[in-house]
Design a protein around this motif. Structure first.
Motif, PDB file in Angstrom:
ATOM      1  N   ILE A  92       0.826  -1.216   0.000  1.00  9.59           N
ATOM      2  CA  ILE A  92       0.000   0.000   0.000  1.00  9.59           C
ATOM      3  C   ILE A  92       0.858   1.263   0.000  1.00  9.59           C
ATOM      4  N   THR A  93       2.119   1.116  -0.368  1.00  5.43           N
ATOM      5  CA  THR A  93       3.006   2.274  -0.362  1.00  5.43           C
ATOM      6  C   THR A  93       2.427   3.383  -1.224  1.00  5.43           C
ATOM      7  N   GLY A  94       2.327   4.578  -0.672  1.00  2.96           N
ATOM      8  CA  GLY A  94       1.864   5.712  -1.449  1.00  2.96           C
ATOM      9  C   GLY A  94       0.368   5.758  -1.703  1.00  2.96           C
ATOM     10  N   ALA A  95      -0.371   4.775  -1.183  1.00  2.00           N
ATOM     11  CA  ALA A  95      -1.820   4.822  -1.411  1.00  2.00           C
ATOM     12  C   ALA A  95      -2.438   5.925  -0.576  1.00  2.00           C
ATOM     13  N   ALA A  96      -3.578   6.433  -1.037  1.00  6.24           N
ATOM     14  CA  ALA A  96      -4.258   7.510  -0.317  1.00  6.24           C
ATOM     15  C   ALA A  96      -5.090   6.924   0.820  1.00  6.24           C
ATOM     16  N   PRO A  97      -5.358   7.756   1.844  1.00  7.05           N
ATOM     17  CA  PRO A  97      -6.124   7.243   2.985  1.00  7.05           C
ATOM     18  C   PRO A  97      -7.430   6.564   2.596  1.00  7.05           C
ATOM     19  N   ASP A  98      -8.184   7.129   1.649  1.00  8.09           N
ATOM     20  CA  ASP A  98      -9.465   6.487   1.384  1.00  8.09           C
ATOM     21  C   ASP A  98      -9.339   5.183   0.626  1.00  8.09           C
ATOM     22  N   ALA A  99      -8.114   4.841   0.215  1.00 11.07           N
ATOM     23  CA  ALA A  99      -7.909   3.493  -0.318  1.00 11.07           C
ATOM     24  C   ALA A  99      -7.453   2.549   0.785  1.00 11.07           C
ATOM     25  N   ILE A 100      -6.816   3.105   1.801  1.00 13.74           N
ATOM     26  CA  ILE A 100      -6.263   2.271   2.870  1.00 13.74           C
ATOM     27  C   ILE A 100      -7.327   1.907   3.902  1.00 13.74           C
ATOM     28  N   VAL A 101      -8.191   2.872   4.185  1.00 11.22           N
ATOM     29  CA  VAL A 101      -9.211   2.642   5.210  1.00 11.22           C
ATOM     30  C   VAL A 101     -10.054   1.392   4.937  1.00 11.22           C
ATOM     31  N   PRO A 102     -10.536   1.191   3.718  1.00  9.58           N
ATOM     32  CA  PRO A 102     -11.350  -0.016   3.489  1.00  9.58           C
ATOM     33  C   PRO A 102     -10.579  -1.314   3.679  1.00  9.58           C
ATOM     34  N   ARG A 103      -9.249  -1.252   3.620  1.00  7.97           N
ATOM     35  CA  ARG A 103      -8.490  -2.487   3.779  1.00  7.97           C
ATOM     36  C   ARG A 103      -8.317  -2.887   5.225  1.00  7.97           C
ATOM     37  N   GLY A 104      -8.808  -2.084   6.135  1.00  9.21           N
ATOM     38  CA  GLY A 104      -8.797  -2.520   7.520  1.00  9.21           C
ATOM     39  C   GLY A 104      -7.785  -1.840   8.404  1.00  9.21           C
ATOM     40  N   MET A 105      -7.354  -0.627   8.043  1.00  6.26           N
ATOM     41  CA  MET A 105      -6.456   0.100   8.921  1.00  6.26           C
ATOM     42  C   MET A 105      -7.165   1.355   9.417  1.00  6.26           C
ATOM     43  N   GLY A 106      -7.270   1.454  10.716  1.00  2.00           N
ATOM     44  CA  GLY A 106      -7.878   2.638  11.305  1.00  2.00           C
ATOM     45  C   GLY A 106      -6.798   3.538  11.882  1.00  2.00           C
ATOM     46  N   TYR A 107      -7.069   4.859  11.885  1.00  2.00           N
ATOM     47  CA  TYR A 107      -6.038   5.791  12.329  1.00  2.00           C
ATOM     48  C   TYR A 107      -6.660   6.854  13.213  1.00  2.00           C
ATOM     49  N   VAL A 108      -6.054   7.079  14.356  1.00  2.00           N
ATOM     50  CA  VAL A 108      -6.528   8.122  15.256  1.00  2.00           C
ATOM     51  C   VAL A 108      -5.440   9.186  15.364  1.00  2.00           C
ATOM     52  N   PRO A 109      -5.624  10.358  14.750  1.00  2.00           N
ATOM     53  CA  PRO A 109      -4.598  11.397  14.806  1.00  2.00           C
ATOM     54  C   PRO A 109      -4.465  11.942  16.227  1.00  2.00           C
ATOM     55  N   GLN A 110      -3.368  12.649  16.448  1.00  2.00           N
ATOM     56  CA  GLN A 110      -3.172  13.190  17.775  1.00  2.00           C
ATOM     57  C   GLN A 110      -4.081  14.389  18.017  1.00  2.00           C
ATOM     58  N   GLU A 111      -4.136  15.282  17.023  1.00  2.00           N
ATOM     59  CA  GLU A 111      -4.955  16.480  17.181  1.00  2.00           C
ATOM     60  C   GLU A 111      -6.112  16.438  16.208  1.00  2.00           C
ATOM     61  N   ARG A 112      -7.133  17.234  16.503  1.00  2.00           N
ATOM     62  CA  ARG A 112      -8.285  17.355  15.609  1.00  2.00           C
ATOM     63  C   ARG A 112      -8.792  15.978  15.230  1.00  2.00           C
ATOM     64  N   ASN A 113      -9.019  15.161  16.231  1.00  2.00           N
ATOM     65  CA  ASN A 113      -9.373  13.777  15.941  1.00  2.00           C
ATOM     66  C   ASN A 113     -10.836  13.476  16.179  1.00  2.00           C
ATOM     67  N   ILE A 114     -11.642  14.535  16.396  1.00  2.00           N
ATOM     68  CA  ILE A 114     -13.085  14.340  16.446  1.00  2.00           C
ATOM     69  C   ILE A 114     -13.739  15.427  15.608  1.00  2.00           C
ATOM     70  N   PHE A 115     -14.987  15.225  15.276  1.00  2.00           N
ATOM     71  CA  PHE A 115     -15.773  16.248  14.603  1.00  2.00           C
ATOM     72  C   PHE A 115     -16.560  16.984  15.672  1.00  2.00           C
ATOM     73  N   PRO A 116     -16.087  18.151  16.093  1.00  2.00           N
ATOM     74  CA  PRO A 116     -16.677  18.779  17.279  1.00  2.00           C
ATOM     75  C   PRO A 116     -18.147  19.158  17.136  1.00  2.00           C
ATOM     76  N   ASN A 117     -18.592  19.480  15.918  1.00  2.00           N
ATOM     77  CA  ASN A 117     -19.971  19.907  15.769  1.00  2.00           C
ATOM     78  C   ASN A 117     -20.927  18.769  15.460  1.00  2.00           C
ATOM     79  N   LEU A 118     -20.397  17.583  15.340  1.00  2.00           N
ATOM     80  CA  LEU A 118     -21.270  16.415  15.172  1.00  2.00           C
ATOM     81  C   LEU A 118     -21.478  15.762  16.527  1.00  2.00           C
ATOM     82  N   THR A 119     -22.606  15.115  16.703  1.00  2.00           N
ATOM     83  CA  THR A 119     -22.832  14.443  17.981  1.00  2.00           C
ATOM     84  C   THR A 119     -21.903  13.245  18.094  1.00  2.00           C
TER      85      THR A 119
END
Lengths: 294, 328, 237
Positions: free
Chosen positions: C68-95
């Protein structure tokens, strides 16, 4: 007091609804695409002319032309994005802002080329106003406010109940996290334009019904729309509704004569939005409801 | 000399004169945008202030508005620059801490307010009726020398400004400007009072624009609010600067001359069309100039005489990843 | 047992300067893998590079055996890798609930079990599921952030400093949850500043410095290693 309501308050609300329709889209575009869209007003103009064209060719009442106008304006917005904004997306937002400035002029000149520079009106004839007690309501004003309320309700449903709507709100909140969640950003961008265009088509139709349809109509609204969007908080569509009403009412009420003279002479009415705009930017750029700042 | 050739020559002189006036304004914009990265969309306003200031001071007595001072043109031009500078200072103090998109919105508003004032305060500006009989230097000379002389004046003004700006660019002042343009936070961390520098650039640029406005007023001899319709004035100057190469003073001269020539020649060409077509042709030309800007932005954002600019570089903050955009 | 995620010789960074100068690691399905090291060592960058957020000049990344070298996040996510960034890791205005819904955005079909799992893992979120995520406390927000990534039911979860800025009570809670997540069958790869605590849980530890590997081993082994303790764990208790 009665004059206040009939001649200032009600027009202020009607104008506010129209501003709100424009400001919501502007706020969303600002929040999701991250640039100040200067062609927003002229897209409203385009929507109005599409509606007019449909209404006259099919000989239907103005409001019936709305769905067609929405479809046409949405198509136009998507096309404009594809041709002029998307190629500049990776660059600094200044490039897209300048591009949008150019797009505004292009839309206006196309409108003038096709339909000419003269004012036009929607066929409606003279209808007597609705009189309830001492209050007079122009029939078209009732339609406009009711239709705007309906549209905004639909918008609310879209944003809170549909997957695409939530994805839009997510992207407006945190675009990188949206990407990390696997949300297809270009798809959301497309939805943003469709939504903004739909709102603008409605706004243009309503403005055309309320006043007239002319090539400058949308551009004249750009400052109030920005003022409303910033007042409500960038990226906050609900804030933009409040912002639009505030700006609309402020513009009308500022020209109310108090003891002979008004706070603002009518010829300076368009300065009211600007003052609100600058005041917000200097005092509280996140807006009343704390939206994004870039 | 045959009449056609004479006509062509006078046309070229007129072209260069007006193109030169736009070059003055572009040089002013270059100080703001090219040097310092200030996104000013209120050009028309400062241009108008300069034009009206010089016109009011030099025009003959008229009952409808303030006039009759009949001051010499040179003084009029000096006041034109000063007036624009003062207004720019006031506005700049208020708005310059806003960041690019917001500054753009604020400056558009400024341009709009100024236009409203020009239209409404008839005691000062004669409102929509405009100010006429503005004196033009050397208009007493027999043609074609009057036109040549005025063109020489314009060329002189451009030369002076060019020398001044090139000096400033190479001086420490210019270097600080570029540092601020490229990375404001770093410049501030290095101890530079960035607001002061931005204000200086804004005021200087606006003064030059005002000077251009003054020269314009004396050239056309009649001004009214219509002439300063913001979209056309502001927009066309931006196209000129982008086409010529923003950041580059030579580009700020070449761009306007080129764009104005194309604009003028196409206007000339459409005059040959049957009259029903002329208004349509005008809109078509505006459309084409808008389209030209898009093409330039996409394909040649550095313009004719390139220097790396914000318009052409990829926004590293956007592409570097989720953390890169700093929170304010 | 084959590795879920491997990285070989990653070199790259933002713009012209390389932050990573040759990082390699491997995570197996039962691992809690921890990356530690001094500030500026490139730990977060390494994580981002795995997820396709940082340009790699050299090196290879494989996920479940696929490159998956160089693949974009939306190609990697469906393959089963989840990522939690350090900052800005929630959508504050969504419930809270909408945040989780966004986590499962790419999934079709019934995701109610995923909600149940997240809410049982993080009970405080169940109570506040209709509140905008931005109104929650720091620790609860971190729960939302991790929960969002878990909605994917990933095979491996990447976490960038999950306990930064949290009170000691929350730190312990978060680490407990991470262990629970791992026991449920999800591999974990996390970058941590709380090196000592994290390494205690780690079945695989990597110490990075200057953008390259310096030490590797199991967490307890690294903790016991005097050289590691001296150079990189400093005076942390």
């Amino acid at each position: 007091m009665i004059e206040l309501i009939n001649f200032y308050l009600i027009p202020g609300i009607v104008l506010g609804c129209i501003y709100a329709l424009g400001a919501i889209g502007l706020s969303l575009v600002f929040g999701i695409l991250r640039f100040a869209h200067f062609a927003h007003g002229d897209l409203l103009t385009l929507g109005a002319y599409f509606a007019l064209a449909v209404a006259t060719t099919l000989a239907v009442p103005a409001l019936w032309a709305l769905p067609f106008a929405i479809a046409a304006t949405a198509a136009a917005a998507l096309l404009l994005d594809r041709l002029f904004y998307q190629p500049l997306r990776a660059r600094h937002s200044v490039a897209t802002v300048i591009a949008s400035f150019g797009v505004a002029l292009m839309i206006r000149s196309v409108v003038q080329l096709i339909w000419g520079p003269q004012d036009r009106v929607f066929e409606s004839g003279i209808r007597p106003p609705l009189i309830i007690g001492d209050f007079r309501f122009a029939e078209r004003h009732i339609y406009i406010v009711a239709a705007a309320a309906a549209i905004i309700t639909l918008l609310h449903v879209f944003l809170t109940r549909t997957r695409a709507g939530k994805a839009m709100r997510a992207m407006s909140d945190e675009p990188s996290l949206a990407r990390v969640s696997g949300i297809n950003t270009e798809r959301v961008v497309a939805w943003t334009w469709i939504l903004a265009a739909a709102l603008l088509a409605a706004g243009g139709l309503f403005l055309g019904i309320d006043t007239q349809v002319k090539p400058q109509m949308g551009f004249n609204l750009i400052l109030p729309m920005f003022a409303a969007a910033i007042l409500g908080g960038i990226g906050k569509p609900y804030g933009a509704i409040a912002g639009g009403l505030v700006v609309g009412l402020a513009e009308e009420l500022a020209t109310v004569p108090i003891g002979g003279t008004a706070l603002v002479p009518p010829s300076y009415k368009s300065a009211v939005a600007f003052v609100i705009l600058v005041a917000m930017l200097l005092w509280r750029p996140t807006g009343l409801f704390r939206g994004r700042v870039f | 000399m045959s009449p056609e050739l004479y006509g062509l020559m006078m046309y070229a002189v007129g072209l260069l004169t007006l193109g030169g006036i736009y070059a003055i304004v572009s040089l002013g914009l270059n100080v703001q945008w090219g040097y310092t990265g200030l996104f000013n969309l209120g050009i028309a306003g400062f241009f108008a202030i300069g034009a009206y200031a010089s016109a009011i001071l030099t025009a003959p007595e008229v009952s409808s508005h303030i006039a009759g001072l009949r001051l010499p043109v040179v003084l009029g031009l000096v006041v034109a620059a000063a007036a624009s500078g003062i207004v720019a200072y006031a506005i700049g103090r208020l708005t310059l801490r806003l960041q690019s998109d917001y500054l753009a919105i604020a400056t558009i508003g400024v341009g709009e307010i100024l236009r409203l004032i020009l239209k409404n305060e008839a005691w000062l500006t004669n409102g929509a009726l405009g100010i006429s009989a503005i004196p033009r230097p050397f208009e007493g000379l027999p043609p074609p020398w009057d036109q040549f002389a005025f063109l020489a004046v314009v060329a002189l003004v451009i030369a002076l400004i060019y020398v001044l700006l090139e000096r400033a660019r190479l001086a420490p002042w210019g270097r600080v400007m570029r540092a601020i343009r490229d990375n404001e936070t770093a410049a501030r961390a290095a101890g530079k009072d960035t607001m002061r520098f931005r204000l200086e650039a804004f005021v200087l640029g606006s003064m030059i624009m005002g000077l251009g406005g003054g020269v314009y007023a004396h050239y056309v001899k009649f001004i009214s609010p219509e002439a300063f319709e913001p979209m056309m004035t502001t927009f066309i100057v931006w196209v000129m600067l982008v086409a010529g190469g923003s950041g580059n003073n030579r580009g700020a001269i070449v761009g306007p001359l080129l764009v104005w020539t194309i604009w003028s020649v196409t206007e000339f060409a459409t005059l040959r069309l049957p009259p029903e077509w002329t208004t349509q042709a005008a809109y078509l030309r505006i459309f084409l100039i808008g389209l030209a800007l898009q093409i330039i932005l996409q394909k040649a954002p550095r313009g004719l005489l390139p220097e790396p600019t914000v318009l052409s570089s990829v926004d590293k903050e956007k592409t570097a990843g989720p953390r890169a955009r700093p929170s304010r | 047992m084959s590795a879920i995620l491997t990285a070989d010789g990653l070199v790259g960074g933002y713009g012209d300067a390389d932050v990573l100068n040759g990082v390699s690691l491997a995570v197996e399905s039962t691992d809690i893998a921890v990356i530690v090291g001094p500030n500026g060592a490139g730990k977060s960058t390494a994580l981002k590079a795995l997820f396709g957020l940082v340009k790699l000049r050299e090196g290879r990344v494989t996920l479940l055996g696929e490159d998956i070298t160089g693949a974009a996040p939306d190609a990697i996510v469906p393959r089963g890798m989840g990522y939690v960034p350090q900052e800005r890791n929630i959508f504050p205005n969504l419930t809270v609930h909408e945040n989780l819904e966004m986590g499962a955005y790419i999934r079709r079909g019934d995701i109610s079990t995923a909600y149940d799992r997240v809410y049982s893992l993080f009970p405080p979120l169940a109570e506040r599921r209709r509140s905008p995520a931005g109104t929650l406390s720091g620790g609860q927000r971190q729960m939302v952030a991790i929960g969002r990534a878990l909605m994917l039911e990933p095979r491996i979860l990447l976490l960038d400093e999950p306990t930064v800025g949290l009170s000691p009570l929350f730190i312990e809670q978060i680490f407990d949850r991470i262990v629970e997540i791992n026991r449920a069958g999800i591999a974990v790869l996390m970058v941590e500043q709380n090196a000592r605590y994290a390494l205690r849980l780690a079945s695989r530890g990597y110490v990075l410095a200057g953008g390259r590997n310096r030490f590797s081993g199991t967490g307890p082994t690294l903790l016991a290693d005097p050289e590691v303790a001296r150079s990189f764990l400093g005076g942390q208790a």
